[in-house]
Design a protein around this motif. Sequence first.
Motif, short mmCIF file in Angstrom:
data_model
loop_
_atom_site.label_atom_id
_atom_site.label_comp_id
_atom_site.label_asym_id
_atom_site.label_seq_id
_atom_site.Cartn_x
_atom_site.Cartn_y
_atom_site.Cartn_z
N PRO A 48 37.26 48.46 27.10
CA PRO A 48 37.18 47.17 26.42
C PRO A 48 36.79 46.06 27.40
CG PRO A 48 39.46 47.96 26.52
CD PRO A 48 38.59 49.05 27.03
N SER A 49 35.83 45.26 26.98
CA SER A 49 35.25 44.27 27.90
C SER A 49 35.94 42.92 27.81
CB SER A 49 33.77 44.11 27.59
OG SER A 49 33.25 43.01 28.29
N THR A 50 36.01 42.23 28.95
CA THR A 50 36.58 40.87 28.97
C THR A 50 35.52 39.86 29.37
OG1 THR A 50 37.25 41.13 31.28
CG2 THR A 50 38.89 41.67 29.60
N ASP A 51 34.25 40.18 29.12
CA ASP A 51 33.23 39.20 29.50
C ASP A 51 33.31 37.99 28.56
OD1 ASP A 51 31.96 39.98 27.19
OD2 ASP A 51 30.36 41.05 28.20
N GLU A 52 32.61 36.93 28.96
CA GLU A 52 32.77 35.66 28.27
C GLU A 52 32.51 35.77 26.77
OE1 GLU A 52 31.23 32.15 30.35
OE2 GLU A 52 30.81 31.29 28.38
N LYS B 139 52.16 33.33 30.88
CA LYS B 139 53.52 33.67 31.32
C LYS B 139 53.74 35.18 31.27
CE LYS B 139 56.25 29.73 31.63
NZ LYS B 139 56.37 28.63 30.65
N ILE B 140 53.31 35.78 30.14
CA ILE B 140 53.43 37.24 30.00
C ILE B 140 52.66 37.94 31.12
CG2 ILE B 140 52.88 39.23 28.53
CD1 ILE B 140 53.12 37.32 26.12
N TRP B 141 51.44 37.44 31.35
CA TRP B 141 50.56 37.99 32.40
C TRP B 141 51.27 37.93 33.76
CZ3 TRP B 141 44.74 36.09 32.77
CH2 TRP B 141 44.09 36.78 33.79
N MET B 142 51.82 36.76 34.09
CA MET B 142 52.45 36.58 35.40
C MET B 142 53.68 37.48 35.55
SD MET B 142 52.15 32.47 35.71
CE MET B 142 52.55 32.15 37.41
N GLU B 143 54.44 37.58 34.46
CA GLU B 143 55.65 38.41 34.53
C GLU B 143 55.31 39.87 34.76
OE1 GLU B 143 57.86 37.44 30.99
OE2 GLU B 143 58.18 35.41 31.77
N SER B 144 54.24 40.34 34.10
CA SER B 144 53.95 41.78 34.23
C SER B 144 53.31 42.14 35.56
CB SER B 144 53.12 42.27 33.06
OG SER B 144 52.04 41.42 32.83
N TYR B 145 52.70 41.17 36.24
CA TYR B 145 52.05 41.53 37.51
C TYR B 145 52.74 40.93 38.75
CZ TYR B 145 48.32 43.97 35.20
OH TYR B 145 47.61 44.87 34.48
N ARG C 140 48.89 44.52 25.84
CA ARG C 140 50.10 43.78 25.52
C ARG C 140 49.97 42.96 24.25
NH1 ARG C 140 53.55 44.36 29.71
NH2 ARG C 140 52.51 45.39 31.44
N LEU C 141 48.85 42.24 24.09
CA LEU C 141 48.69 41.39 22.91
C LEU C 141 48.05 42.14 21.74
CD1 LEU C 141 47.53 38.08 24.66
CD2 LEU C 141 49.84 38.76 24.04
N LYS C 142 47.65 43.39 21.98
CA LYS C 142 47.10 44.26 20.92
C LYS C 142 45.89 43.65 20.19
CE LYS C 142 50.68 47.16 21.23
NZ LYS C 142 50.47 48.13 22.30
N ILE C 143 45.04 42.95 20.94
CA ILE C 143 43.83 42.37 20.34
C ILE C 143 42.75 43.44 20.24
CG2 ILE C 143 41.96 40.71 20.76
CD1 ILE C 143 44.16 38.97 22.17
N GLU C 144 42.01 43.42 19.11
CA GLU C 144 40.89 44.37 18.93
C GLU C 144 39.74 43.98 19.86
OE1 GLU C 144 39.93 47.39 17.37
OE2 GLU C 144 42.12 47.24 17.17
N PRO C 145 39.28 44.89 20.71
CA PRO C 145 38.16 44.54 21.59
C PRO C 145 36.88 44.26 20.79
CG PRO C 145 39.13 46.67 22.19
CD PRO C 145 39.76 46.25 20.91
N VAL C 146 36.12 43.26 21.25
CA VAL C 146 34.86 42.91 20.58
C VAL C 146 33.73 43.79 21.12
CG1 VAL C 146 33.20 41.07 20.12
CG2 VAL C 146 35.64 40.55 20.27
N ASN C 147 33.63 43.85 22.45
CA ASN C 147 32.58 44.64 23.10
C ASN C 147 33.20 45.66 24.05
OD1 ASN C 147 30.31 43.32 21.99
ND2 ASN C 147 30.60 41.63 23.43
N MET C 148 32.41 46.67 24.37
CA MET C 148 32.82 47.67 25.36
C MET C 148 31.96 47.51 26.62
SD MET C 148 35.34 49.33 24.23
CE MET C 148 36.21 49.52 22.69
N THR C 149 32.52 47.89 27.76
CA THR C 149 31.71 47.88 28.98
C THR C 149 30.80 49.10 28.98
OG1 THR C 149 33.23 49.23 30.27
CG2 THR C 149 33.63 46.85 30.24
N GLU C 150 29.95 49.17 29.99
CA GLU C 150 29.01 50.28 30.10
C GLU C 150 29.76 51.61 30.18
OE1 GLU C 150 25.59 51.25 33.23
OE2 GLU C 150 25.72 49.12 32.67
N LYS C 151 30.92 51.59 30.81
CA LYS C 151 31.70 52.82 30.96
C LYS C 151 32.64 53.08 29.78
CE LYS C 151 29.91 53.59 34.96
NZ LYS C 151 29.02 54.73 35.20
N LEU D 165 46.27 42.62 29.57
CA LEU D 165 46.99 41.59 28.82
C LEU D 165 46.49 41.53 27.37
CD1 LEU D 165 48.87 38.96 28.82
CD2 LEU D 165 46.73 37.73 29.17
N LEU D 166 45.16 41.40 27.22
CA LEU D 166 44.61 41.18 25.88
C LEU D 166 44.71 42.41 24.99
CD1 LEU D 166 41.36 39.17 26.78
CD2 LEU D 166 43.53 38.26 25.97
#
Length: 488
Positions: A101-105, A62-68, A87-98, A83-84
């Motif tokens: 913060p990564s959202t991979d599976e 819902k938050i995601w839909m409202e913001s976009y 907005r939700l202030k979650i600590e990223p687990v992994n970083m992308t190559e660049k 979003l993650l």
Amino acid sequence: MKAISYIDYRGYDLLHKGTEILSQIECNGIHIDLEYCKKKLDQIADTIRELEKQIQDEPEVKIWMESYGRKFNLDSSTQLADLLFNRLKIEPVNMTEKGNPSTDEESIECLKNDHPFIEKLIQIKRLKKLCSTYISNFIREQVDGILHNFFHLHTTQTYRSSSSDINFQNIPDRNPELGNIIRRAIIPRQDRMLLELDYSGLEVRVAACYHKDPVMIKEITEPGRDMHRDTAIELFLLNPNDVTSELRFTAKNSFVFAQFYGDYYANCAKNIWNSILLYDLKTRTGVSIREHLSDKGIKTYSDFENHVKSVEYRFWNEKFRVYKKWKENMWDNYQKTGVVNMHTGFICRGLMRRNQVINYPVQGAAFHCLLWSLIHLQRLFLRNHLRSMIVGQIHDSIVIDVVPEELNCVMNWAHTIMTKEIRKVWDWIIVPLDIKAEASLPNESWANKKEIKLGSPCRSCGSEWSFKKKLEENNTEDHCIVCGEITE
DNA sequence: TGTTCATGG
DNA sequence: TATCCATGAACA
């Protein structure tokens, strides 16, 4: 003519003949179940719609839909990251190559308990991938139910092959759900069976032909040895009997292979630690690895990283000392000469990083073993007018559409060529080669492949190859792969 | 076009 | 000195 001296005809011949044989394989093509593909595409579209509907009501979505608003898009990693992590202030687990913060599976899977929509989102992504990259393209590329994908020999830096339209070399397999859906679409021609012949541990063996490390050669040749299990014992401080297949898998992929490819302890430690937490890995007796390590004095991540550092030290400085020396020599030699030579007559030039220098000659020559075998197997097929046909190749394996009556003969020839004849021609192969075979029963799809073993000839049909069928209570029964009858 | 993500070896 | 090689889809 000066330039001529730069051409090594061993390499030239292999690619020339290889190109001819691969074009014949492209021409053969692989049979698919077109009706199944079309039906499955519709079915999955329904499932995706249903899943999308279900997550609409989740608070995070819902938050995601409202913001976009109108730009809201479940396929956008940028939006998901926003979003993650914003907005939700979650600590990223992994970083992308660049460095974002990564959202991979792997990075979002551990959030699924706190944020239930994640699990459905992952499922949606998987199914979309299946449709867009695989099923839709099967339908687009097939001609009369046959896929004639390309196999290239001119696209890779390592002199491996590649495949496109469709890519026959990355069809899902590791995830059983996806693997079963897509491999159900791949079928043999009428009354035939699909057979896949795999070189076991080919890259590790070819690497041994370069560095000639006596400890590694022992690991390969002595029956009963298992370096992945041994590494699991060290990493998790276990007794041999406590190692489960999951722990062995983690040691193999997150440490042993990572180290061979040039990774170092901190990265390995991080990945292994993530696996321990995410999958709550346990010993064979059911003790949590986290607690077990804690009992052994490894309480924090920092403790574990130090431990992995010491495992890495022993791995290269006590166990595989010769292998380590070879890597250093390769890098020195490249810095002096600017070239890397392969056992198969190819030369790599140009700007390379250390890990590339170490890996290219192994990866290339390993594939060349497969290509050599492919060429000679196909020649035998043609000369003897076999009706069975080679339909594909996946770096270290060959896929064949086999006429059941020809199975004994095909297996016999393939075994001889792939493990014996090749060593008569290439004496640089100083360790034994071995193959594994998987097949499906006649008229069954590739999803039904089972490992087959040589046994006594079947009384009904004469086939010498059988598979183990699982029964209740850990019992197994040998069945003929051609007629399905029980064999003794 | 570059980035991120998925799939395989 | 920091995980090798690919293809392909989708977004920004």
